[in-house]
Structure formats: structure tokens, C-alpha cells
Design an enzyme around this catalytic site. Structure first.
Site, PDB file in Angstrom:
ATOM      1  CB  CYS A   1      -0.939  -0.005   1.213  1.00 52.67           C
ATOM      2  SG  CYS A   1      -0.134  -0.473   2.760  1.00 52.67           S
TER       3      CYS A   1
ATOM      4  CG  HIS B   1      -1.218   4.156   4.282  1.00 52.78           C
ATOM      5  ND1 HIS B   1      -1.873   3.827   5.439  1.00 52.78           N
ATOM      6  CD2 HIS B   1      -0.645   3.004   3.832  1.00 52.78           C
ATOM      7  CE1 HIS B   1      -1.718   2.527   5.672  1.00 52.78           C
ATOM      8  NE2 HIS B   1      -0.991   2.003   4.715  1.00 52.78           N
TER       9      HIS B   1
END
Lengths: 361, 361
Positions: free
Chosen positions: B131, B255
Site C-alpha cells: 500500500c 495513508h
């Protein structure tokens, strides 16, 4: 040096002022005769405690400092700008925790472990650096002394208490709305953060805000430029290259920093660890085998700066990465200010200034 | 290409698997005949929904893939290691969201906007990157194409959902204990984070944990080394220097990354902004005058990668800083996997492999 002192705290009821009182209580060095608590008229009359005794908060005026030897200021830059010169004129030495005098050439900018010598030529006002700068200086000074320092790239993970008591309340309120009422973090209302003086406000709960203080013309924030400019002044080396990205995260106490540096001389990482571990005010927490590294929740309430995750860059021979954590209200503000006062005392520098070099406004 | 496909989701009940089903529902490109949901025996029998229809989750076995054309895996590295080769043997194409095959020379590692061409030589298994790597690739590829890329220094602010559903629950429980019961964050009990497979566990509420995944021998974590190694493979350039510091913060979704790069050619920052703004999958959010920058709370639920805070380094002519945010479960996992499946279809690459190059274990 058998004298004892009257110490004033300006902004006594604020997040930092409260901690300043506590740090004065804990000081084993400074001989304190009396603590004088000052604030705006709004908070005057409140009763706080110093060593178990009630102390009534008094209104700050130009005439507040006649009996004061040391004045710790933490009530915002405009309050320092106006009243700190009057304190000096009255014969006090000022330790100012705001940004107002930090880049003033007549005000030493001091982290006692790093540049206490800068106090020797003080002219009545000593500036305490920004919280995010102070802890980075404690971590990097031992490395600079041994290997020289060419550049710093730092990304911060800063606690909301640095934005004051209202920002703490806003954070806790927002977290409660998400945890208890299932509010979507994107729908939270915000009135303080990222910066009470700016136009727009955004939620901090479940978020990371890449803005602390307002933006400057070069697209860096003032907070980021503080780290750049203050580092050069404290380390007395304008050639050190510093670029920062300052970010607020949903933590109440304890700033964390991901710091990358390039040294002049190539350093052995074990020697660097030893230098940090033996530097006053720094604590090495670095053992990856046992998952030991600095954490904000552990640093909260402590006076030291914690350093870990030390490792060489994967490619650049003189590059080192690390993780630096400290209590932003203590070493980042209140403790560094009281430590400056202690150091002034130890160096016999608590004295009235002959000529006032700061403007009375 | 008038065929339509049976698509399997392995790990259908997990945090990423659930999002994979949603992304398949939203796909406007992939002709889907049937969705087959697979899991461990523990979750088999559960009933999930696909486009409003009940689908019973079946137990994953070596024989699950006889009727499957495309298999999306997100049930942990060991599950992919064991079952993905059987899926390929059965004639399916695997898109694997775990780290197991990422550095395998027979498995392309793909972010469709960046290196879709790598799919052309696939041998049955395509790996979806980590990710934290994916969103950085989307932000940096437009810059690499125009100016070349010498080095990357990245510090991450990663959401707990990347560690799975139990980590989300642990975070919410801890936040509730502090907000509602006044528990000191340092006293919180932890059982999952920073990494369920490691020995010690630490609180994430009101904290920043500089450990994601376990540590490697060089004192970097596996998460950090993923960013280094995957970047070189995706950009097909082993000379790009990448050093990362990966940090978990108390955010559930989204994130954030503070990224510093040095380009080969000196870049004009306005040209860089234009290149990012016109790159597929990237959205420029960069207007400091109006406090516009990417935020995790706004990226949650969206498929794009948001880029802002673009500015030149204060000293290094070819240095650029930026702030990159994306939904770690969508572009960081489920959406990138489904996008790979879509791209395989568009390139007519959904086909059985003639020779099995992956070990059956």
C-alpha cells in the site's frame, strides 16, 4: 550567589504556563524566594498552587516586574513583544517561550545542553526555541560535534497540545464523536486546528494535517521555517541545510520526528549511538531486536529527549536516519525555559541590563 | 473479448477482501459472470452480498479454481504461497495482494498507471505492491518520466486498517478507554499493534509507532524495505535510491506520506504540479493560499492518490518535497488489484498459462 529570586510566570494559566509552575517546583538548582503568576485580565484572580500554597494570578501590566528577577513568558508573541521589554527595563531577565524574539540578534536562542555559552552576552531577553526545534537539537548536537552536520530533512509528527488547551479539547471532543457516536471523521466540525489564526479549520481526529502555523510566501509554513532558521542560529552555522515538513497528528502530548541527516565526516553508527547516549538530556532507546524505540506515550511527562531507530541510509555513505521523541510541553517549552533560568543562575547571569536594546511599544 | 469471467476473491471476509468485492461491483470494465468468495474453513458458510445477491463463502482448497478465470488473493502470504500456484495450474490468472510473490522474478509487480506493460509477460501470477509503495509510485511516476529520479526519502503516516480488522478494533477500544474513562495512554493494553507477528505490543492511541512489520537485519523494517525494493522493481531502475521510515499513527483509513525526492534534471515546480495533475489516478490538491492539501479523512473511500504541499527544497536545486495521501484499502490494495484485473482484460491477457513456473507446495 547566595541571593534568592522572585520568578514571574506570564501566561500562568495556559497549557505551557501550568507546566512552567510545575518545573519551577521541581527545580533543584534555582533558589526561588517567590513565584509571581501573571495573566490577562480575563484570568486574573484565579487561584493556582505553587508547592502546596495558593497563589492568586495577577493582571499583567507594564508595572508588574518591579520586584521580579526572572520572568518566564508564554502568553503569545504579541504579549511578549509588548511586555518583555518592560520586564527588562524593570531589571528582570526574561526567558521568552514565544517566537517573537527568537531571530532577534540581541536575543540569544538557547537549548542549554547545546549552546549555554550564548547566554553570556544576553541583553535581558533570552528566547526559548520552538518545541520541534529543541528536541532535534538535543539529538543532533552530539553528532554535529563529532562529525559535522551538512543537512537535515525532517518530517514531524506533532502533538495537539502545542496548539494550546482549546486544541486539546477539540481533539478529545472529535475523538469522542467518532468513537461513541459513529460520526464519519470527514464530517467532524473544527474551529481551532490546524491553526487558530488561519481561515479554514479541519478535523484532527483520525487525520494527519500537514499544516502547523500559517503558510509563508515560499509555500513552507512558519513552523517549518522556524526549524530551518532556529537550527542555524542555535548551531551557529548558517550553512547547515534544513528543510522540514511539519505535521499535526491526533496525539495530545509528545512530538515525534523522523530525522534524516548528512554529516561532514562519515560516521560509524555504533559511535553515533554512544555519542547520543552520553549527551546530557538525551536518552538512547534503540534496540530493534527487542522492539525498543522512542514512543510519544512513554516520553509524556519526562524531561529528556529520546532517540532511536538509528541507521545508516541505504545508499548515501554519510546519511543517517533516526526517530526523535520528547514531551513538547516540557523539554519543548516549560522545562527548557526553566533550564535556561537555572543556567543563568549557575553562570551568575541573573542581573539587570544596563542599556535597554529592545523597543518599548 | 466477448467472454465474461468468473472472479474469485480469496480472503473474502477480511478488511481488504470486503473492499475487493465492492471494487468488483463498481468495475465498469470487467465483464463478470460470477463472483466466487473463498476463505479459510473458519469463515466458510458466511453469507456476503455481491450486487445485492447473497453469496455463500466457500472453503479455500487446492481444487477451488477449476471454474475461475481471475483470482484475487488477500488472505496472507502463506495462503498465497500455497494456493496461488494451484489457481494458476487450474487455468486462472492470480492477482496477489500479499508480499509473497512481489520480488519473484516471474511475477510482474504492477501499478497500472505506472507499468501496465509489465503485465504482457505474466506467467499466471501478478503481484500487487505494498500500500505505501503504490501511492508513492502514482505521485512520482509523472515526475520520473519528465525529470528522472535519483533518490527518495520518505516518512509515512500509516493507518491501522493496513494491519487488519483486529487492529482497527484495538485502536477504537483504546481510544474509547482514554476518551471515556480517562485511562493514561501509556497504561493501555495492546495485543495486536505494531505487528501481530512480533513479540511485544504497544498502544497506538495517542501514539506514533515507528515500526510496521518486523525488523530486518539492517535495522530497517520489512515495510521500509518493501518501499525500497518494490520501487526499484516497478520503476525498472535499481539505481533509484530509496530509504524509508514507516510509522503507524492513530488513523483508521488513509495513508499519508512526507516524500522528498531528488530528480536527475532540475524541475520547475509549476511544471511538476501540472505533470501530477494530468497523470491518471493522481489528483493535485495544492493551494497554500487557501489551505488546500491532501488529508486522510478526505481520501478515505476514494480511488485516487492525492498530492500536495509541493515545494522545492530550500537548498538543493533538484530537491522537491511533497505530501501524498491515498485510501490504503482501495488504491493501496483492493482497487489496485481490481484495476490490474481490468487491465489484464483490456490487454487480452486473461488466459491460462502453458507452463507452470511457480512451485506447488
Amino acid at each position: 550567589m547566595s541571593k534568592s529570586y522572585t520568578v514571574a510566570v506570564v501566561g500562568a494559566t495556559g497549557a505551557v504556563g501550568t507546566q512552567m509552575i510545575k518545573m519551577l517546583e521541581e527545580s533543584t538548582i534555582l533558589p526561588i524566594k517567590k513565584v509571581k503568576l501573571l495573566s490577562s485580565i480575563r484570568s486574573a484572580g484565579k487561584v493556582l498552587q505553587y508547592k502546596g500554597q495558593d497563589v492568586v494570578v495577577e493582571e499583567l501590566t507594564e508595572d508588574s516586574f518591579g520586584d521580579v528577577d526572572i520572568a518566564l513568558f508564554s502568553a503569545g508573541g504579541s504579549v511578549s513583544a509588548k511586555y518583555a521589554p518592560y520586564a527588562v527595563k524593570s531589571g528582570a531577565v526574561v526567558v521568552d517561550n514565544t517566537s517573537h524574539f527568537r531571530m532577534n540578534e540581541n536575543a540569544p536562542l538557547v537549548v542549554p545542553e547545546v549552546n549555554a555559552h550564548a547566554l553570556d552576552s544576553h541583553k535581558g531577553i533570552i528566547a526559548c526555541p520552538n518545541c520541534s526545534t529543541i528536541q532535534m537539537m538535543v539529538a543532533l548536537e552530539p553528532i554535529r560535534r563529532d562529525y559535522g552536520l551538512k543537512r537535515i530533512i525532517v518530517s514531524t509528527y506533532q502533538a495537539v497540545s502545542g496548539a494550546g488547551a482549546k486544541a486539546i479539547q477539540e481533539t478529545m471532543d472529535q475523538l469522542g464523536q467518532v468513537v461513541n457516536d459513529g460520526v464519519n471523521p470527514a464530517d467532524l466540525k473544527a474551529e481551532i486546528l490546524p491553526c487558530s489564526g488561519d481561515k479554514k479549520h479541519y478535523p484532527i481526529a483520525f487525520n494527519a494535517l500537514p499544516q502547523i502555523d500559517v503558510f509563508t510566501d515560499n509555500d513552507y509554513t512558519y513552523e517549518e521555517m522556524k526549524m530551518t532558521n532556529e537550527t542555524k542560529k542555535i548551531m551557529e552555522d548558517a550553512s547547515i541545510q534544513v528543510s522540514a515538513t511539519c505535521v499535526r497528528i491526533p496525539v495530545i502530548t509528545g512530538h515525534s520526528e523522523s530525522v534524516y541527516i548528512e554529516t561532514e565526516k562519515v560516521a560509524d553508527i555504533e559511535d553515533v549511538k554512544e555519542a547520543i547516549g552520553s549527551f546530557p538530556g538525551a536518552v538512547l532507546e534503540d534496540d530493534t531486536n527487542n522492539q525498543i524505540y522512542p514512543q510519544a506515550v512513554n516520553a509524556a511527562g519526562k524531561k529528556e529527549t529520546f532517540v532511536g531507530r538509528l541507521r545508516k541510509d541505504l545508499d548515501v555513505e554519510n546519511g543517517i536516519h533516526m526517530w526523535v521523541v520528547s514531551d513538547n510541553l516540557l523539554k519543548g517549552a516549560a522545562w527548557n525555559s526553566v533550564q535556561i533560568a537555572e543556567t543563568l543562575y549557575e553562570r551568575d547571569l541573573v542581573r539587570a541590563t544596563e542599556e535597554l536594546v529592545f523597543d518599548l511599544i
